[in-house]
Design a protein around this motif. Structure first.
Motif, PDB file in Angstrom:
ATOM      1  N   CYS A  14       0.826  -1.216   0.000  1.00 20.00           N
ATOM      2  CA  CYS A  14       0.000   0.000   0.000  1.00 20.00           C
ATOM      3  C   CYS A  14       0.859   1.264   0.000  1.00 20.00           C
ATOM      4  O   CYS A  14       0.379   2.327  -0.370  1.00 20.00           O
ATOM      5  CB  CYS A  14      -0.931   0.000   1.197  1.00 20.00           C
ATOM      6  N   LYS A 190       0.597   6.870   6.356  1.00 23.47           N
ATOM      7  CA  LYS A 190      -0.267   7.142   5.197  1.00 23.47           C
ATOM      8  C   LYS A 190      -1.535   7.780   5.733  1.00 23.47           C
ATOM      9  O   LYS A 190      -1.999   7.419   6.820  1.00 23.47           O
ATOM     10  CB  LYS A 190      -0.591   5.822   4.489  1.00 23.47           C
ATOM     11  N   CYS A 258      -5.478   1.733  -4.357  1.00 26.54           N
ATOM     12  CA  CYS A 258      -6.182   1.213  -3.190  1.00 26.54           C
ATOM     13  C   CYS A 258      -7.378   0.358  -3.620  1.00 26.54           C
ATOM     14  O   CYS A 258      -8.082   0.686  -4.572  1.00 26.54           O
ATOM     15  CB  CYS A 258      -6.667   2.357  -2.306  1.00 26.54           C
ATOM     16  N   CYS A 261     -10.173  -2.415   1.018  1.00 27.66           N
ATOM     17  CA  CYS A 261     -10.231  -3.828   1.447  1.00 27.66           C
ATOM     18  C   CYS A 261     -11.106  -4.070   2.673  1.00 27.66           C
ATOM     19  O   CYS A 261     -11.310  -3.195   3.506  1.00 27.66           O
ATOM     20  CB  CYS A 261      -8.824  -4.302   1.773  1.00 27.66           C
TER      21      CYS A 261
HETATM   22 FE1  SF4 Z   1      -4.013  -1.082   1.157  1.00 33.41          FE
HETATM   23 FE2  SF4 Z   1      -6.399  -2.260   1.102  1.00 33.41          FE
HETATM   24 FE3  SF4 Z   1      -5.783  -0.503   3.006  1.00 33.41          FE
HETATM   25 FE4  SF4 Z   1      -6.187   0.321   0.465  1.00 33.41          FE
HETATM   26  S1  SF4 Z   1      -7.693  -0.593   1.888  1.00 33.41           S
HETATM   27  S2  SF4 Z   1      -4.567   0.969   1.824  1.00 33.41           S
HETATM   28  S3  SF4 Z   1      -5.261  -1.406  -0.650  1.00 33.41           S
HETATM   29  S4  SF4 Z   1      -4.856  -2.538   2.664  1.00 33.41           S
END
Ligand code: SF4
Ligand code: SF4
Length: 273
Positions: A14, A190, A258, A261
């Motif tokens: 990610c 992040k 992204c 998830c």
């Molecule tokens: Fe990574 Fe999934 Fe989180 Fe997006 S939702 S940052 S792809 S783990």
């Protein structure tokens, strides 16, 4: 310290799009409770057919979660990240910290990752560092409380419940304080921002500038999934999302891959097992 990419990020799909072919992640759904209410949130357990944050087949206890991680690693040895991403707020659930301790014992080389709304980040940061967590995601949808009050119903902090603008003020203050402390302590951070048309779409660059200043490595602008109290809103169109990401890429690196998830997702991004 993490104003520049550190080596941990290379193996995290990610944080590094080039890692997506070779590195996967598993989310352990050990954290059911949440201390805030976002108006777009609709958490579900027993859910097998939806792919989005906040859903999981079941909530696991920490020991069950370790067995799940072992099973998923056997199926997909390219998993290099073990994360806790709900279905509630990981920092509001004590099970999170026991789970990380168990992960440290069982999987020494795994990157430990967590996503949070940030309300408890500065308070729990020493614990997280002690558990060996090296990458975190904080979801920030506003840095202006007047916008935040349109997005959050309430926040619970130290046994008090805050509502309206007081909830937004507190949440934003704690998010920014926590992010600054996490960056200063060398964690790779992040920020996820949900793009909510008509609510925060004109405010994204203010968030981008602020988080850049605090030392955040990458921003992930995610499209609203209209549900719960926001089910009447429209999701941003793909071209609108791309435009906002592109504009803000001039301020801070953007995540474009992204997959939004589940709380029990496992495998390579886009190729769940
Ligand atoms: Fe990574 Fe999934 Fe989180 Fe997006 S939702 S940052 S792809 S783990
Ligand atoms: Fe739901 Fe996450 Fe918001 Fe909590 S922080 S209300 S789990 S979306």
């Amino acid at each position: 310290m993490n104003k520049e990419f550190n080596t941990v990020g290379f193996g995290h799909p990610c944080f590094n799009p080039d890692a997506t072919l070779y590195h996967g992640r598993v989310h352990l759904p050990v954290a059911p409770k949440c201390n805030i209410k976002c108006k777009y949130c609709d958490r579900k357990t027993g859910c097998v057919n939806e792919n989005r944050p906040g859903v999981t087949t079941k909530v696991m206890d920490p020991y069950e979660a370790i067995l799940y991680a072992k099973k998923m690693l056997k199926r997909e040895p390219r998993i290099s990240v073990i994360g806790i991403a709900g279905p509630g707020d990981p920092l509001y659930n004590d099970e999170t910290f026991l789970t990380f301790k168990l992960i440290s014992l069982e999987f020494k080389d795994m990157i430990k990752c967590l996503s949070t709304n940030g309300l408890l980040l500065s308070d729990k940061l020493p614990l997280l560092i002690n558990c060996g967590v090296s990458t975190i995601t904080v979801t920030i949808n506003a840095i202006d409380p007047n916008i935040g009050k349109e997005i959050y119903d309430y926040a619970i902090y130290k046994d008090n419940t805050y509502r309206g603008i007081d909830a937004a003020k507190l949440l934003i203050e704690k998010q920014l304080e926590g992010i600054e402390a996490a960056c200063d302590n060398g964690l790779l951070v992040k920020v996820n921002t949900v793009l909510i048309p008509g609510i925060n779409d004109k405010h994204i660059d203010d968030i981008a500038k602020k988080i850049k200043e605090l030392g955040v490595y990458i921003m992930n602008i995610m499209p609203l999934i209209p549900q719960a109290e926001f089910s009447h809103l429209k999701a941003p169109k793909c071209n609108e999302l791309e435009k906002v990401r592109l504009q803000n890429s001039k301020i801070i690196s953007q995540m474009y891959h992204c997959r939004q998830c589940r709380a029990d997702a496992a495998g390579l991004l886009g190729d769940d097992i």
